[in-house]
Motif scaffolding. Structure first.
Motif, PDB file in Angstrom:
ATOM      1  N   LEU A  26     -26.804  15.739  37.198  1.00 11.81           N
ATOM      2  CA  LEU A  26     -25.572  15.641  37.985  1.00 11.81           C
ATOM      3  C   LEU A  26     -25.723  14.648  39.139  1.00 11.81           C
ATOM      4  CD1 LEU A  26     -24.559  19.398  38.011  1.00 11.81           C
ATOM      5  CD2 LEU A  26     -23.420  17.528  36.805  1.00 11.81           C
ATOM      6  N   THR A  27     -26.888  14.599  39.756  1.00 13.86           N
ATOM      7  CA  THR A  27     -27.128  13.631  40.831  1.00 13.86           C
ATOM      8  C   THR A  27     -27.105  12.211  40.283  1.00 13.86           C
ATOM      9  OG1 THR A  27     -28.452  15.234  42.050  1.00 13.86           O
ATOM     10  CG2 THR A  27     -28.765  12.915  42.614  1.00 13.86           C
ATOM     11  N   ALA A  28     -27.758  11.994  39.160  1.00 14.40           N
ATOM     12  CA  ALA A  28     -27.766  10.654  38.552  1.00 14.40           C
ATOM     13  C   ALA A  28     -26.361  10.222  38.170  1.00 14.40           C
ATOM     14  CB  ALA A  28     -28.684  10.639  37.327  1.00 14.40           C
ATOM     15  N   TYR A  29     -25.572  11.141  37.612  1.00 13.83           N
ATOM     16  CA  TYR A  29     -24.200  10.808  37.221  1.00 13.83           C
ATOM     17  C   TYR A  29     -23.350  10.503  38.454  1.00 13.83           C
ATOM     18  CZ  TYR A  29     -19.755  10.876  34.794  1.00 13.83           C
ATOM     19  OH  TYR A  29     -18.535  10.524  34.284  1.00 13.83           O
ATOM     20  N   SER A  30     -23.504  11.295  39.492  1.00 11.10           N
ATOM     21  CA  SER A  30     -22.752  11.048  40.729  1.00 11.10           C
ATOM     22  C   SER A  30     -23.097   9.694  41.324  1.00 11.10           C
ATOM     23  CB  SER A  30     -23.040  12.151  41.752  1.00 11.10           C
ATOM     24  OG  SER A  30     -22.612  13.389  41.273  1.00 11.10           O
ATOM     25  N   LEU A  31     -24.375   9.361  41.344  1.00  3.18           N
ATOM     26  CA  LEU A  31     -24.797   8.055  41.871  1.00  3.18           C
ATOM     27  C   LEU A  31     -24.251   6.916  41.008  1.00  3.18           C
ATOM     28  CD1 LEU A  31     -28.477   8.820  42.910  1.00  3.18           C
ATOM     29  CD2 LEU A  31     -26.488   8.497  44.415  1.00  3.18           C
ATOM     30  N   ILE A  33     -21.398   6.943  39.235  1.00  2.99           N
ATOM     31  CA  ILE A  33     -19.965   6.801  39.500  1.00  2.99           C
ATOM     32  C   ILE A  33     -19.728   6.195  40.885  1.00  2.99           C
ATOM     33  CG2 ILE A  33     -17.810   8.088  39.856  1.00  2.99           C
ATOM     34  CD1 ILE A  33     -18.541   7.724  36.919  1.00  2.99           C
ATOM     35  N   ILE A  34     -20.479   6.628  41.882  1.00  2.00           N
ATOM     36  CA  ILE A  34     -20.352   6.049  43.228  1.00  2.00           C
ATOM     37  C   ILE A  34     -20.708   4.569  43.191  1.00  2.00           C
ATOM     38  CG2 ILE A  34     -21.353   6.061  45.557  1.00  2.00           C
ATOM     39  CD1 ILE A  34     -21.558   9.140  45.243  1.00  2.00           C
ATOM     40  N   GLY A  35     -21.777   4.231  42.476  1.00  2.84           N
ATOM     41  CA  GLY A  35     -22.165   2.825  42.334  1.00  2.84           C
ATOM     42  C   GLY A  35     -21.094   2.003  41.651  1.00  2.84           C
ATOM     43  N   THR A  40     -17.233  -2.310  41.937  1.00  3.48           N
ATOM     44  CA  THR A  40     -16.017  -2.801  41.298  1.00  3.48           C
ATOM     45  C   THR A  40     -14.999  -3.112  42.395  1.00  3.48           C
ATOM     46  OG1 THR A  40     -16.459  -1.415  39.393  1.00  3.48           O
ATOM     47  CG2 THR A  40     -14.239  -2.296  39.592  1.00  3.48           C
ATOM     48  N   PRO A  41     -14.580  -4.377  42.502  1.00  2.00           N
ATOM     49  CA  PRO A  41     -13.681  -4.738  43.597  1.00  2.00           C
ATOM     50  C   PRO A  41     -12.339  -4.014  43.548  1.00  2.00           C
ATOM     51  CG  PRO A  41     -14.076  -6.624  42.147  1.00  2.00           C
ATOM     52  CD  PRO A  41     -14.916  -5.500  41.650  1.00  2.00           C
TER      53      PRO A  41
END
Length: 115
Positions: A26-31, A33-35, A40-41
Motif C-alpha cells: 500500500l505504501t509503494a502504491y501510494s508513492l 500515485i503521488i509520484g 504529470t503537468p
C-alpha cells in the motif's frame, strides 16, 4: 509440544507478517500515485486512462486492492475482539465490515478490468 502445521487458524506471527507485507504494498502504491500526480503537468481523463491502460498498473492496483482487504480484515478482527465484548454483535459487525471490504475489492475489479 506438537504443533499442527495443517491448521487453518491464524496466529500472531502470520498476522504480523501479513500486516507488514500489505502495508509495504500500500505504501509503494501510494508513492506511485503521488509520484504520478507530481510528475504529470495536467491530469486529464486521457492521461488517467493512458496510465490505467497499462497492464502493470492494473496488476499493481489490483494487488493494492487485495492488500487493502487483507489489511482491513486483520485490523477489524483486532479492533473488534478488543473493544466489542458481545460475541453476537462482534460477529455481525465483523461480517458486515468484511463484506464491505470484499465489495470494495469487487467494485474495484469491475472498474479496473471493465468486466
Amino acid at each position: 509440544m506438537v504443533v499442527n502445521q495443517a491448521s487453518l487458524k491464524r496466529n500472531g506471527v502470520q498476522d504480523f507478517v501479513s500486516l507488514r507485507a500489505t502495508a509495504l504494498i500500500l505504501t509503494a502504491y501510494s508513492l506511485f500515485i503521488i509520484g504520478y500526480f507530481l510528475t504529470t503537468p495536467q491530469v486529464t481523463f486521457e492521461a488517467w486512462q493512458g496510465l490505467f491502460s497499462n497492464l502493470a498498473v492494473k496488476v499493481f492496483t489490483f494487488a493494492a486492492l487485495v492488500s487493502m482487504m487483507i489489511h482491513t480484515q486483520i485490523g477489524l478482527w483486532q479492533v473488534l475482539t478488543d473493544y466489542v465484548k458481545c460475541a453476537k454483535l462482534r460477529s455481525v459487525l465483523g461480517f458486515l465490515l468484511n463484506l464491505m471490504s470484499f465489495v470494495y475489492v469487487a467494485v474495484g475489479l469491475f472498474v479496473l478490468w471493465g468486466v
